[in-house]
Design an enzyme around this catalytic site. Structure first.
Site, PDB file in Angstrom:
ATOM      1  N   LYS A   6      -5.497 -17.643  -4.209  1.00  0.00           N
ATOM      2  CA  LYS A   6      -5.876 -18.819  -3.432  1.00  0.00           C
ATOM      3  C   LYS A   6      -7.145 -19.453  -3.997  1.00  0.00           C
ATOM      4  CE  LYS A   6      -5.338 -18.735   1.025  1.00  0.00           C
ATOM      5  NZ  LYS A   6      -5.511 -18.453   2.477  1.00  0.00           N
ATOM      6  N   GLU A  57      -9.379  -8.834  -9.884  1.00  0.00           N
ATOM      7  CA  GLU A  57      -8.253  -8.137 -10.521  1.00  0.00           C
ATOM      8  C   GLU A  57      -7.246  -9.133 -11.104  1.00  0.00           C
ATOM      9  OE1 GLU A  57      -9.378  -5.615  -6.814  1.00  0.00           O
ATOM     10  OE2 GLU A  57      -9.297  -7.744  -7.386  1.00  0.00           O
ATOM     11  N   GLY A  68      -3.086 -13.829   3.494  1.00  0.00           N
ATOM     12  CA  GLY A  68      -2.470 -13.275   2.301  1.00  0.00           C
ATOM     13  C   GLY A  68      -1.245 -12.436   2.578  1.00  0.00           C
ATOM     14  N   ARG A  69      -1.309 -11.557   3.592  1.00  0.00           N
ATOM     15  CA  ARG A  69      -0.174 -10.671   3.853  1.00  0.00           C
ATOM     16  C   ARG A  69       0.940 -11.369   4.620  1.00  0.00           C
ATOM     17  NH1 ARG A  69      -4.789  -9.207   6.128  1.00  0.00           N
ATOM     18  NH2 ARG A  69      -5.040  -9.043   8.386  1.00  0.00           N
ATOM     19  N   GLU A 100      -3.604  -3.188   7.177  1.00  0.00           N
ATOM     20  CA  GLU A 100      -4.672  -4.161   6.937  1.00  0.00           C
ATOM     21  C   GLU A 100      -4.877  -5.044   8.167  1.00  0.00           C
ATOM     22  OE1 GLU A 100      -5.696  -5.839   2.846  1.00  0.00           O
ATOM     23  OE2 GLU A 100      -4.756  -7.575   3.790  1.00  0.00           O
ATOM     24  N   HIS A 150      15.222  14.819   1.060  1.00  0.00           N
ATOM     25  CA  HIS A 150      14.994  15.935   0.141  1.00  0.00           C
ATOM     26  C   HIS A 150      13.532  16.009  -0.296  1.00  0.00           C
ATOM     27  CE1 HIS A 150      19.295  16.942  -0.398  1.00  0.00           C
ATOM     28  NE2 HIS A 150      19.448  15.664  -0.079  1.00  0.00           N
ATOM     29  N   LYS A 152     -15.602  -3.571  -2.924  1.00  0.00           N
ATOM     30  CA  LYS A 152     -15.609  -4.546  -4.026  1.00  0.00           C
ATOM     31  C   LYS A 152     -17.040  -4.901  -4.429  1.00  0.00           C
ATOM     32  CE  LYS A 152     -11.188  -6.908  -3.316  1.00  0.00           C
ATOM     33  NZ  LYS A 152     -10.544  -8.220  -3.114  1.00  0.00           N
TER      34      LYS A 152
END
Length: 533
Positions: free
Chosen positions: A206, A212, A267-268, A353, A384, A494
């Site tokens: 954005k 990153e 964002g999510r 979050e 399993h 961060k």
């Protein structure tokens, strides 16, 4: 004690817990032959059976009373109206507008945002169509074969999950790659077999400042130019999903190929926006709009259905029953469909979050548990691996089983085995098994599950499924009186990382942190000094 835990509806549920204690779920079925049908619901193309939970009619009545007392319906209406319910960031929360198919105005601060949304969808259709048709080419005139989405968090998890879920709808020429981790191995592996002349990058940020994402984007840019491509080739091989026109242009991306989204899209919750461009490229814009249609159908159900017959509300309140009154701490997501293998990771961010908060909207410390640990893997693989703990471990872990009735293949025997295992696991977790002679074969049972059935995993049903979980998380946040739409907890680490990274280049021992952190920094600096040229 908080106002919530002292409220009449909370106290009524605490009393009810004591009255219901000691009654196993299997006994509730024995008492009530209509239980399964009464505790199941169809909505927006999904069928949800929530009967294998330790609930009775009175439980639902009291849970709905708690939801009403918390003002869930008023909070829901405020969200749909575009009010600034994200109070710590002073923003509206209107991702539902992105998938509103009615054409009605959607207002944010007195502005109808529907035309803006429609314009971006139109641009996404034109661009994705040109790439899929082969009209958009790389700088040498060759068709695009590989698409690399560079983002992180919601700019990665949502599009990646949906692209994996809709692989049967994928374009035969296009291979999708997703790079999110700043670990260089991620982008190295993504580019290992890619051809610079036929690779298209989508940089999703954005602000176009996410560390990153920008690190990976500049590595991708350098990779393209190192292949012999001229600087002007960047504009043919990179597009952006961002709002920062200046930074996008400085990177070398033509701003005509910058796709906008807005600060009222978290964002999510952003896969419904231009962040979903990888979905449109892979599956086509028709499929992307069908995804919106499915989410819109669930939105309308959430907005209109009475709370007692409202799927997001019911799943949210049953989750609160387990967590706040029965003491569970985690939630398993077990999709019995391999195409949904990324759904648990997506829901981790959505839920943890959003509701991993310990301070209320009134800045008070909570004295009740908020947010569950969300985890899972597809069935039958999980059977399993970790299902042993579900059946015989000391912790009770509620589980959501998600199963599709009609697969995208014709291997009928495989599908019968898969679906039989899904149904058998929920039955076994509820009923258990008793062995007098061999205690190690005892299964206590009474482990709660929901089963969510989808006719076919297609764009519309996937959209409804995602929206179901979005609204479930929202309802729980309303009851817990927290802000489900900020994420301040990701910021501190961060900021500290920036400080530590700068210290790597300093001379002399680092002593400005705690003893452990100093030791780790100095050890890395010593290794760095002796191994790097």
């Amino acid at each position: 004690m908080s106002l919530l835990t002292q409220s009449p509806s909370w106290r009524a549920l605490a009393d009810h817990r004591e009255a219901l204690a000691g009654t196993p779920i299997r006994e509730l079925f024995e008492r009530d032959t209509d239980r399964a049908s009464r505790f199941s619901l169809d909505a927006a193309g999904l069928f949800v059976d929530y009967s294998k939970n330790p609930i009775v009619d009175d439980t639902i009545t009291r849970l709905v009373a708690l939801a009403r007392e918390a003002g869930v319906d008023a909070h829901r209406d405020a969200m749909f109206a575009g009010e600034r319910i994200n109070r710590t960031e002073n923003r509206a929360v209107l991702h539902v507008a992105l998938r509103d198919r009615s054409g009605a105005p959607r207002m944010v601060d007195g502005v109808d945002v529907s035309p803006q949304i429609a314009a971006v969808l139109s641009r996404m259709r034109r661009f994705s169509g040109s790439v899929r048709s082969g009209a958009w080419t790389g700088y040498t005139g060759r068709e695009i074969t590989d698409i690399v989405n560079i983002g992180i968090g919601g700019s990665d998890l949502g599009p990646k999950m949906v692209c994996e879920a809709l692989r049967p709808y994928g374009h035969e020429r296009l291979t999708m790659h997703f790079v999110s981790n700043v670990d260089g191995a991620d982008i190295v592996e993504a580019l290992k077999h890619a051809d610079p002349e036929t690779t298209l990058f989508i940089v999703s940020s954005k602000t176009f400042t996410t560390r990153e994402t920008l690190t990976n984007a500049h590595t991708a840019r350098a990779w393209l130019l190192a292949s012999g491509a001229p600087e002007e080739a960047v504009a043919r091989h990179f597009v952006a999903v961002s709002t920062n026109t200046e930074a996008v242009s400085a990177f070398g991306i033509d701003t005509d190929n910058m796709f906008e989204f807005w600060d009222w899209v978290g964002g999510r919750y952003s896969l419904w926006s231009a962040i979903g461009l990888p979905i449109a490229l892979m599956a086509g814009m028709d499929a992307f709009e069908q995804l919106l249609d499915g989410a819109d159908a669930m939105d309308r159900h959430f907005a209109d259905a009475p709370l007692e017959r409202n799927l997001p509300v019911l799943l949210a309140m049953i989750g609160i029953w387990h967590q706040n009154f029965l003491g569970t701490t985690s939630q398993l997501i077990a999709p019995y469909d391999n195409y949904l293998h990324r759904l648990p990771a997506y829901l981790q961010q959505l839920d943890m979050e959003s509701n991993g908060k310990s301070v209320t909207l009134d800045h008070a410390r909570v004295d009740y548990m908020t947010g569950s640990v969300i985890w899972g893997e597809p069935g039958t693989n999980g059977q399993h691996a970790f299902f042993q703990l579900l059946h015989q471990g000391t912790a009770v872990i509620p589980a959501d089983f998600i199963v599709c009735m009609q697969p995208h293949h014709t291997l009928n025997e495989h599908h019968d085995i898969l679906v039989a295992n899904c149904f058998a696991q929920s039955e076994a977790l509820m009923n258990g098994s008793r062995s007098v002679d061999e205690p190690h074969r005892n299964f206590e049972g009474n482990r709660p599950t929901n089963t969510i059935c989808v006719d076919t995993l297609n764009p519309a049903s996937l959209g409804a499924l995602i929206a179901l979980y979005e609204h479930k998380v929202f309802v729980q946040g309303c009851v817990w009186r927290i802000n489900s739409f900020d994420q301040w907890g990701v910021e501190l680490g961060k900021k500290l990382a920036v400080v530590i990274e700068k210290e790597f280049a300093l001379s002399g021992p680092i002593e400005s942190h705690d003893g452990s952190t100093n030791q780790l920094i100095n050890r890395f600096r010593a290794w760095r000094k002796t191994t790097r040229v």
